[in-house]
Design a protein around this motif. Structure first.
Motif, short mmCIF file in Angstrom:
data_model
loop_
_atom_site.label_atom_id
_atom_site.label_comp_id
_atom_site.label_asym_id
_atom_site.label_seq_id
_atom_site.Cartn_x
_atom_site.Cartn_y
_atom_site.Cartn_z
N VAL A 1 0.84 -1.21 0.00
CA VAL A 1 0.00 0.00 0.00
C VAL A 1 0.88 1.26 0.00
O VAL A 1 0.65 2.19 -0.78
N PHE A 2 1.90 1.28 0.85
CA PHE A 2 2.81 2.43 0.87
C PHE A 2 3.49 2.61 -0.49
O PHE A 2 3.65 3.74 -0.96
N ASN A 3 3.88 1.51 -1.10
CA ASN A 3 4.52 1.59 -2.42
C ASN A 3 3.56 2.11 -3.49
O ASN A 3 3.97 2.80 -4.43
N LEU A 4 2.28 1.81 -3.35
CA LEU A 4 1.27 2.34 -4.26
C LEU A 4 1.06 3.84 -4.03
O LEU A 4 0.93 4.62 -4.98
N LEU A 5 1.02 4.23 -2.77
CA LEU A 5 0.80 5.64 -2.44
C LEU A 5 1.96 6.52 -2.89
O LEU A 5 1.76 7.70 -3.21
N THR A 6 3.16 5.96 -2.92
CA THR A 6 4.35 6.75 -3.25
C THR A 6 4.84 6.55 -4.68
O THR A 6 5.88 7.09 -5.06
N GLY A 7 4.10 5.80 -5.49
CA GLY A 7 4.44 5.67 -6.89
C GLY A 7 5.48 4.63 -7.23
O GLY A 7 5.90 4.53 -8.39
N VAL A 8 5.93 3.86 -6.23
CA VAL A 8 6.85 2.76 -6.52
C VAL A 8 6.15 1.73 -7.40
O VAL A 8 6.72 1.18 -8.34
N TYR A 9 4.88 1.47 -7.08
CA TYR A 9 4.02 0.64 -7.91
C TYR A 9 2.87 1.50 -8.42
O TYR A 9 2.45 2.45 -7.75
N LYS A 10 2.34 1.14 -9.58
CA LYS A 10 1.14 1.78 -10.11
C LYS A 10 -0.04 0.84 -9.93
O LYS A 10 0.03 -0.33 -10.30
N PRO A 11 -1.15 1.31 -9.37
CA PRO A 11 -2.28 0.42 -9.14
C PRO A 11 -2.92 -0.06 -10.44
O PRO A 11 -2.96 0.68 -11.43
N ASP A 12 -3.43 -1.29 -10.41
CA ASP A 12 -4.17 -1.82 -11.55
C ASP A 12 -5.54 -1.15 -11.66
O ASP A 12 -6.06 -0.95 -12.77
N THR A 13 -6.11 -0.84 -10.51
CA THR A 13 -7.41 -0.17 -10.46
C THR A 13 -7.41 0.84 -9.32
O THR A 13 -6.54 0.80 -8.45
N GLY A 14 -8.39 1.74 -9.33
CA GLY A 14 -8.57 2.68 -8.24
C GLY A 14 -7.88 4.01 -8.47
O GLY A 14 -7.23 4.24 -9.48
N ARG A 15 -8.03 4.89 -7.47
CA ARG A 15 -7.42 6.22 -7.59
C ARG A 15 -6.94 6.71 -6.23
O ARG A 15 -7.44 6.29 -5.19
N ILE A 16 -5.96 7.61 -6.29
CA ILE A 16 -5.34 8.19 -5.10
C ILE A 16 -5.41 9.70 -5.22
O ILE A 16 -4.90 10.28 -6.18
N ILE A 17 -6.05 10.35 -4.25
CA ILE A 17 -6.21 11.80 -4.25
C ILE A 17 -5.58 12.36 -2.97
O ILE A 17 -5.91 11.93 -1.87
N LEU A 18 -4.69 13.32 -3.13
CA LEU A 18 -4.08 14.00 -1.98
C LEU A 18 -4.44 15.47 -2.04
O LEU A 18 -4.05 16.18 -2.98
#
Length: 258
Positions: free
Chosen positions: A51-68
């Motif tokens: 999850v941390f890697n998804l939030l920080t762009g290390v991984y790109k999610p297959d689905t969903g969105r992240i809004i800051l």
């Protein structure tokens, strides 16, 4: 405690990622309000660091969105996400061990203080002004964490607890809106853990910071977190107020033990 009327700073909706056909994180959602101390817990292998890697762009999610803070971060590069306001520490401290304590902090400051390669080589133009600004700011941060007297020491010379403080100070040097702490109490003795709890609370209050942390130390989690989300096998198992979540029978069975 966070004010329930505060706006949502981080809004994650249904992010998922698979590795080799295995769902490492499945339909993960979270809403964190400004100034919250929020915990993400679960057994080893539950998907927390993913999850941390998804939030920080290390991984790109297959689905969903992240809004800051209203800005869409999904699919952005790590450096872009950091500039947008997310900073991170790691379970295994990642300092520049051969650099001085102050230079470790200045690494974080370079994101907002720039000069050209030519100016850096020749020490002309903006170089002296920018370097002085960074040095002054770094000293301010080190003083906040009571590390200013160790400014010229190598980072590797600091005791473990102070190295953790230095890593947090360097993360704060990037001027984040959200601070991600990945198992900050790992390897700490009880006294160091108590000092860390005080430090995290202090960071939230002093810097008007929002904090999301992964942690296995339940004393720390119960002592500072406003709310929790529990992951198990990449799935969300429970979420809510810390005391309620920690008393959830499913959480006790899956993570805390009967």
């Amino acid at each position: 405690m966070a004010d329930t009327n505060e706006k949502v700073l981080l809004d994650v909706e249904g992010i998922s990622i698979s590795f080799g056909g295995l769902k490492a994180v499945n339909n993960f959602s979270i809403k964190i309000k400004k100034n919250e101390l929020y915990g993400l817990i679960g057994p080893n292998g539950a998907g927390k660091t993913t999850v941390f890697n998804l939030l920080t762009g290390v991984y790109k999610p297959d689905t969903g969105r992240i809004i800051l803070d209203g800005d869409a971060l999904t699919g952005k590069k790590t450096i872009e996400i950091n500039r947008s306001g997310i900073a991170r520490t790691f379970q295994n401290i990642r300092l520049f061990s051969n650099l001085s304590v102050i230079d470790n902090v200045k690494v974080g400051l370079h994101q907002h203080h720039e000069y050209s390669l030519f100016e850096g080589v020749t020490h002309l133009g903006r170089y002296r002004r920018v370097e002085k600004e960074m040095t002054d700011k770094a000293h301010e941060l080190l003083k906040v964490f009571e590390l200013d007297e160790s400014a010229e020491f190598k980072a590797s010379q600091l005791p473990y607890g102070k190295q953790r403080k230095l890593e947090i100070a360097r993360a704060l040097a990037t001027d984040p809106k959200l601070l991600l702490l990945d198992e900050p109490a790992a390897g700490m003795n009880p006294q160091e853990t108590q000092e860390l709890m005080d430090t995290i609370r202090f960071v939230r209050d002093k810097f008007d910071m929002t904090v999301l942390l992964i942690e296995h130390d339940m004393k720390l989690v119960s002592g500072i977190c406003d709310r929790l989300t529990v992951l198990n096998f990449g799935q969300m198992l429970a979420e809510g107020e810390t005391k309620t979540v920690l008393n959830n029978p499913d959480v006790i069975k899956a993570y805390l033990g009967d």
